[in-house]
Structure formats: C-alpha cells, structure tokens
Design a protein around this motif. Structure first.
Motif: not given
Length: 682
Positions: A95-97, A106-108, A112-113, A164-165
């Motif tokens: 998970y990115r910060g 952000a990641m796809p 939501d997650e 950062h994550g």
C-alpha cells in the motif's frame, strides 16, 4: 485438591502416594499444556515479530531495487505476484502512502482496499509496526516504509521520515521459524518450573499428612520420658490409616502401661490381701510423722500387733482360712481407730498402727480397747468358729525413740517381752531391762544390715607348730566391716545367739572362708582350715551333715577341714552330736574340742566325743610363765590329750616366753598374737 483430601477420612500411606502421584501427573499435564500455550503465544508475539520484520525488509529491499531501476507500476505488481508465487504460504500486499500516491499515482483498487482496512489506515497514518493475529492459524504483520535521504532523490515532494507505504504480510503460524536455542531454554525453564511446583506440592502435603503427625508423636514421647506423665495421649488430625492405627495402638499401649503403673504403685504401697498400707508405706508415714512431731513439739504413739499362734491356724485349717482371719482382723482394727490413724500390715501376721498426736497414756487406752475387742471376737469361718489372740506393743515418740530405727527397735523389744510373758497382752517399755534389750535389738539391726550388705568377712589366724614355727593350720574367724573399722566377733557373738542369727553368720563365714582356700593353699599346700561354729549351729544337725556336700561343691577336700565345738554344743544332746561327729569324721572332716578346761565337764567329753584336736583354754595359757597353777593345768591337759592320741593347741599365746614354755611342756601347736593376728589372706 483440598476438597479431594477433605473427602477422604481414612487413607493408607500407599494409597496416599498413589493419589499424590496421580494428582502430580494431572497437574503436570495441565502445566505442560499451559506452558505450551504460553510458548506458542510467546513465539507468535515475540519470535514471529522478528521473522515478519526480516521478511518485510527482504520484500522492501527487493521492491526498492526494482523501483530504483525505474520499474513501472505494472512491473512492480508483477514482482509482488512473483513473490507471492515463490512463497505460496505468504500473502504480500503493498500500500502506497499519500506522498508517493500524490507524486506517482496510486495502485489500482488500492484506495478502496485502504478505505476498508482500518489497520492499514492506522499504519499509514502513524507509521508504526502492527502485529495482528486474525485467527489461531495465521498472523498479519504491517511494516511501514519510512523515507530516508536516499529516497528524496526520486520522491522530491516527500521528506525524511514520511510514510511512503506499508508492506502487509500474512502467513500461517505453523510455518513460523522459531530459534532452536530459545526454544530449548524455554523448554528447560518450563520443565524446571513444573518439577518445582510438583515438589512443593508433595512437600507441603506430605509434611502436613506425615511429617507433622510423626513430629507430634515424638513430642509426646519426649514429654512422657521427661515428665513421666503417662496420661498424655497422641491426637493425629491426619487421614492416613497407618498413622491413625499408630496413634490408636500407641495410646492403647500408654493406657496399658498407665494401668499397670497404677497397679504397681498400689502394690508397692498396699498389702494385696487386706488392702492396708504395707511396711514400705508405713515407714514413709513414720518418717513424716517424726519430722512433724519434732517441728511442732508433740508426741505420737505406735502400736505393733502380732497374732499369737497364727501358724497353728494356717497349718490346721489352711492358708485360705488364715487369710480370712487376717481380713476379719483388719476390719476389726479399722472399726476401733480414728479417721486420721494409720493402719498397716507389716508382713505375715504383724500389724502396726500409728496414732498421730497421741501421748502414751491415750495410746495405751487405744491398745487395750483393741486387745479387748479381739479377745471377745469370734471369727465365723467356713471351718467353724475361731478365736484368735494377739500380743500388743506400745511405744511413744520421743520417750521410746527419736528416730525411725529406734522406734522400730523399741517395738520389737516390747513385742518380744509380750511374747515371753505369755502372749495375749499389751506391753510397753517401762524399765531398764527393756532399755538394755533395745540395745541388743539395735545390734541385731546392725548384724542384719551387715548380712544384707555383704559386709561379713572371714579372717584367718595362723596355728603354728611350736617346735619349729611352721604353719600347721589357719582358724577362720568372723569379722564385720563397718567402713574402715573391723568389728571383732566378741562384740556381736552374744547378740547373734540371743536373736537367733548365729547360724546365718556361720553359713556366711563358711562360704567366705572356703573362698580363701585356693589362695592360701598355693602358699601352704598342707595347711588345715579350722572353722569355729557358733554353739546354736550344732542344733541344726541337718545343716551340719550338709557340710561335706558344701565342701565338695567348693572343691575343698574334706581332709583339710576341722570343725571346732565346745561343750555347750555337746551338752544338750550329746547322743545326736556324737552321731553327727562320727558321720563327719567318716567323710574325712576332723573335729577339735575348743576351750578345753573352761567347763566342769570338759574332761568327760574326751571319753564320749571322738575328736582329733584339743584346744587348751587361753585363760590358762596366758599366765603359765608367771602362775605355776596355770602351768600345771596346761601340763596335765596336754599329757591327758596325748595319752588319748590327740594333738594339742594352746590359745592366746602373746609373747616369746610363753611360746618357749609351751615347747618345754610339749604342746604340739599354738596360736595367738605372737604368731599372727587374724587378717584377710592378702
């Protein structure tokens, strides 16, 4: 567990050990499972955190290397997919910060997650590691990645320390790698803890059930030994059957000993037939009353009662009838006494009464009253009606005695007087003759004590041949040792004969004299032993006839023994004495006629008695040097004895002149202080 023991009222020691072993085993299982759970929790909470951190750092370094090469999001996702494939049991998510998402996107589906997972939100927000146990089979570890100075080269919009994550790793607990050394240390520590707990349990339980009761038993035994308190009892509060039996048997033993002790104490102070106090207890009362009377300056009286001819009742009707007479007499005496008077049975048919604070006149009234009551009494017995009389003696303190010994002596003397005056009367000590007789009885006590305490000694005086001074024989003489003083026979012979103790002394001297035989024979192998018997000993001819057997038992040849008799032994029953002498001489024993010349009939006995030696009366021998008449007597006695074929022995030779004159006269042997005083063989 306490409840379990409370339910068991009685349990054997073997069953107790079995129960304790089962309880210890059960507790061990509980502790093992409990410790296993603790070890698992510790592994999960402590050891798994370190492994998860190492795994997260490995993943981070892999992704960081990819990002430094300029990988795109797709390449990074592909790397994560490869990692998940390489570690099928692990589930890795990234998970990115907010700082990274704002600069690079952000990641796809990431937003939501994150929105659905509060734990991820907290990790991104706070930047702290998070360890979770979502279920019993897996753990979840969130590792925040903080920006460093190196990161700012690419993340230009960030700053050092920014989050950062978060690397999110989930993996099963079964595949948790735990340190072998740590696990062994934990196992050893927990095992020792289990052993210690079980030991403490067994120690306190066995101490309570076994050690403390035994210590209590030892304490009771110590108290009984120190205080002699047989009323103590052991009380165990233990369910052990063996200890309960031990307490029961021990208490039963104590009760038995206590009962026997009470019976023995009763027997030691009371007469078993009549229930009266015995002599021992009466002596205690007498000692106490002497002390009390002395302190308070008052008198008391003692009455002694001796039944007349009681032996006739026993011999005629039997001892059971005699016992009934004694019981009836006890009842009669009780009825005639005050409450404070002490009645005791001294032994046999002798009774004693102590009248405290009673003067002689009042004591005489009591004695006369009891005497009349007995005289009027007819004993109704199974064999018919029997009358019985008794002799009464009354003595008073301090007139007739100030000590226990003096009072007893006075009672014996007065009772002796009552018996010699016809019996069946009351007597007191009221003249000088009674006082003299008391002296004789005191000396009798001295003789009895000497016999009882083995203070009778046999001393030897040499009898020598006057021609050459060689030892021919030794005369055995009785002596009494009183401390360092040696009491000669002249001081107690008359008392012994008066009180009928002569034969007892003779037997003791005979025994002691024969004990000296071996020592004396070693130096004088042919010396004879002369025994000077008391006159009354020859009255018991059965004892005299038993002398040869006594010699054989002592290993002494009869030929080495000479018995001395005087005309006092022979005069009352010369026929029997002659027969006894002939019987003794038939065994080898020789006989000497002692004190020859002291009686009017001495010469007559040379005709009728078969003797071997004549001992010339010492009163003639002592003055033969100075008195011609004594010398003539000794010459004639010596001449007559030689003509009868007898050897002569002169007594009381105390100087050399007398010894030389005896040689001139032709006397065979002599004895006296000139040749040697009586002494022990050593």
């Amino acid at each position: 567990m306490a409840y379990l023991f409370g339910l068991v009222k009685q349990i054997s020691l073997g069953r107790l050990l079995l129960v304790l072993s089962l309880i210890a085993l059960f507790l061990s299982f509980l502790l093992v499972f409990g410790m296993s759970s603790l070890m698992r929790d510790r592994a999960v909470h402590e050891l798994s955190r370190e492994e998860a951190r190492q795994t997260s750092q490995l993943v981070f370094q892999s992704l960081y290397s990819a990002m430094r090469k300029g990988w795109s999001k797709a390449e990074i996702n592909e790397a994560i997919t490869r990692l998940n494939a390489q570690f099928p049991d692990l589930k890795i998510r990234i998970y990115r910060g907010a700082v990274v998402a704002a600069q690079f996107g952000a990641m796809p589906h990431e937003a939501d997650e994150v929105a659905r997972d509060a734990v991820v939100q907290r990790a991104l927000r706070e930047g702290n590691e998070v360890l979770l146990i979502p279920d019993a089979h897996s753990i979840r570890y969130l590792y925040p990645v903080h920006a460093t100075a190196e990161c700012l080269a690419c993340h230009t919009q960030s700053h050092i320390g920014a989050v950062h994550g978060v690397i999110d790793i989930t993996y099963p607990v079964t595949h948790l790698k735990v340190s072998l050394g740590g696990m062994l240390n934990m196992m050893v520590g927990y095992t020792l803890s289990i052993i210690a707990l079980v030991f403490l349990l067994l120690y306190f339980k066995l101490r309570h059930l076994l050690v403390l009761p035994i210590a209590q038993l030892v304490g009771v035994m110590r108290e009984i030994s120190s205080d002699l308190n047989l009323s103590r009892r052991v009380e165990f509060g233990t369910p052990l059957r063996e200890l309960q039996h031990l307490a029961a048997y021990f208490n039963g033993l104590l009760k038995t000993v206590h009962d026997y002790n009470a019976k023995l104490e009763e027997l030691s102070t009371h007469d078993p037939l009549t229930g009266l106090y015995n002599r021992r207890k009466f002596e205690d009362f007498l000692r106490y009353e002497i002390i009390r009377a002395t302190r308070h300056q008052h008198s008391f009286s003692v009455i002694m009662i001796d039944l007349d001819n009681f032996k006739y009742i026993n011999d005629t009707f039997g001892h059971p009838i005699g016992d009934l007479v004694l019981e009836e007499l006890t009842s009669l005496l009780h009825d005639g006494l005050r409450k404070g008077d002490v009645l005791a049975r001294l032994g046999g048919d002798e009774f004693a009464i102590m009248l405290p604070e009673t003067e002689a006149a009042s004591g005489m009234q009591v004695a006369n009253k009891l005497h009349l009551s007995l005289a009027d009494k007819v004993f109704e017995l199974p064999v018919g009606k029997i009358r019985c009389t008794a002799s009464f003696s009354l003595v008073s303190f301090p007139e007739d005695g100030k000590t226990e010994e003096e009072i007893y002596t006075s009672m014996d003397v007065v009772l002796y007087k009552a018996k010699t005056h016809g019996k069946n009367q009351v007597m007191t000590a009221d003249n000088e003759a009674d006082r003299s007789m008391m002296t004789v009885f005191k000396q009798g006590d001295f003789l009895r004590a000497a016999l009882h305490e083995d203070r009778i000694e046999a001393h030897l005086q040499p009898i020598v041949r006057v021609s050459d001074g060689s030892v021919m024989a030794f005369e055995v003489l009785v002596r009494i040792r009183d401390g360092e003083v040696i009491v000669p026979a002249g001081e107690f012979i008359e008392v012994a004969e008066t009180l009928g103790m002569a034969q007892a002394l003779d037997k003791e001297v005979f025994r002691k004299g024969l004990a000296h035989f071996a020592r004396v024979s070693a130096r004088h192998p042919e010396a004879l032993f002369f025994f000077n018997l008391f006159p009354r000993s020859f009255n018991d001819l059965d004892w005299v006839r038993g002398i040869p057997q006594m010699l054989r038992e002592a290993g002494v040849p009869c030929e080495r023994i000479v018995l001395e008799i005087t005309e006092r032994e022979a005069l009352p029953n010369i026929t029997q004495v002659r027969a006894a002498i002939e019987e003794l001489r038939g065994t080898g024993i020789r006989v000497a006629l002692d004190d020859f010349g002291s009686g009017f009939s001495s010469f007559l006995w040379l005709k009728y008695l078969p003797v071997d030696f004549v001992k010339i009366e010492g009163s003639f021998v002592q003055q033969i040097v100075h008195d011609e008449r004594d010398r003539i007597m000794v010459e004639h006695i010596n001449s007559m004895a030689h003509r009868f074929g007898l050897k002569t022995i002169a007594e009381y030779v105390e100087d050399e002149a007398t010894a030389r004159m005896l040689v001139e006269i032709g006397v065979d042997c002599a004895q006296g202080y000139y040749f040697g005083r009586p002494a022990r063989p050593e």
